[in-house]
Scaffold this active site. Sequence first.
Site, mmCIF file in Angstrom:
data_model
loop_
_atom_site.group_PDB
_atom_site.id
_atom_site.type_symbol
_atom_site.label_atom_id
_atom_site.label_comp_id
_atom_site.label_asym_id
_atom_site.label_seq_id
_atom_site.Cartn_x
_atom_site.Cartn_y
_atom_site.Cartn_z
ATOM 1 N N GLY A 148 0.819 -1.204 0.000
ATOM 2 C CA GLY A 148 0.000 0.000 0.000
ATOM 3 C C GLY A 148 0.853 1.253 0.000
ATOM 4 N N CYS A 149 0.210 2.389 -0.242
ATOM 5 C CA CYS A 149 0.951 3.649 -0.362
ATOM 6 C C CYS A 149 1.574 4.071 0.965
ATOM 7 C CB CYS A 149 0.035 4.745 -0.907
ATOM 8 S SG CYS A 149 -1.509 4.954 0.022
ATOM 9 N N TYR A 150 0.765 4.196 2.018
ATOM 10 C CA TYR A 150 1.320 4.545 3.326
ATOM 11 C C TYR A 150 2.335 3.499 3.809
ATOM 12 C CZ TYR A 150 -2.013 8.386 4.243
ATOM 13 O OH TYR A 150 -2.724 9.571 4.208
ATOM 14 N N THR A 153 5.784 3.963 2.206
ATOM 15 C CA THR A 153 6.496 5.111 2.759
ATOM 16 C C THR A 153 7.049 4.812 4.148
ATOM 17 O OG1 THR A 153 4.926 6.516 1.565
ATOM 18 C CG2 THR A 153 6.293 7.575 3.218
#
Length: 272
Positions: A148-150, A153
């Site tokens: 996922g994006c979060y 990161t």
Amino acid sequence: MSLTVAVSGASGYAGGEVLRLLLSHPEVEIGAITAHSNAGERLGSLQPHLHALADRVLQETTAEVLAGHDVVFLALPHGASGAVAAELELLSPGTLVIDAGADHRLRSPQDWEAFYGSDHAGTWPYGLPELPGQRAEIAGASRIAVPGCYPTTCLLALAPGFTAGVLVPEDVVIVAASGTSGAGKSLKPHLLGSEAMGSMSPYGVGGGHRHTPEIEQGLSQAAGEPVTVSFTPTLAPMPRGILATATARLKPGVDPAEVRAAWERAYGQERF
């Protein structure tokens, strides 16, 4: 030799980004491009920046259309890719399937059911090679779950410290600001310019965001022990991108020089 690649969900932000990257790959031939509600429309009317594919007409997203390619990207809403992937396994068992949705990321069926509210579709190799052991697992896989994006990161930010054993696995605090495209293309009142511009708003607070168990899963893999996280996401008035402030305490007695060395070991030779 070129690979034939199909992309589902091609009218959305994730599918459009996958196509943008594939168009610059010298060994890729774009095969079927599919959508759901936008099937039958020209891609150029929905993704005007993809000039080379502007006249291609989006097909229906079915396993039959996607089968027969060397690689299939599933850029579908959460909960939608599990059934398509299962059908592809039967129709096209030799195809490499890369799921950009959340369906196959979590190892715990209980976490999936608690945060997504449906049956767990199963677990695929997690597509973040920077985590311990993942590079070899991905290299031999025919099914890959895109992080996922979060989580991408936050894991890239903190994993080297946990892998090196210099960080305490409790009291990890992450506050992250995300751009509006992370919520997809569907029309939502809180994403209107008049609502989002000039302001920031938290959401999924109190451990309720769906990416919390995925972040904890990845950091726990890096640490070799359970890691707990306080994660607060915020919506920021920018079209794309994430700025994450991730903090963790050092274990007692850790030399500060070893902290920097941990990140240099992890990323000093990484091409990306």
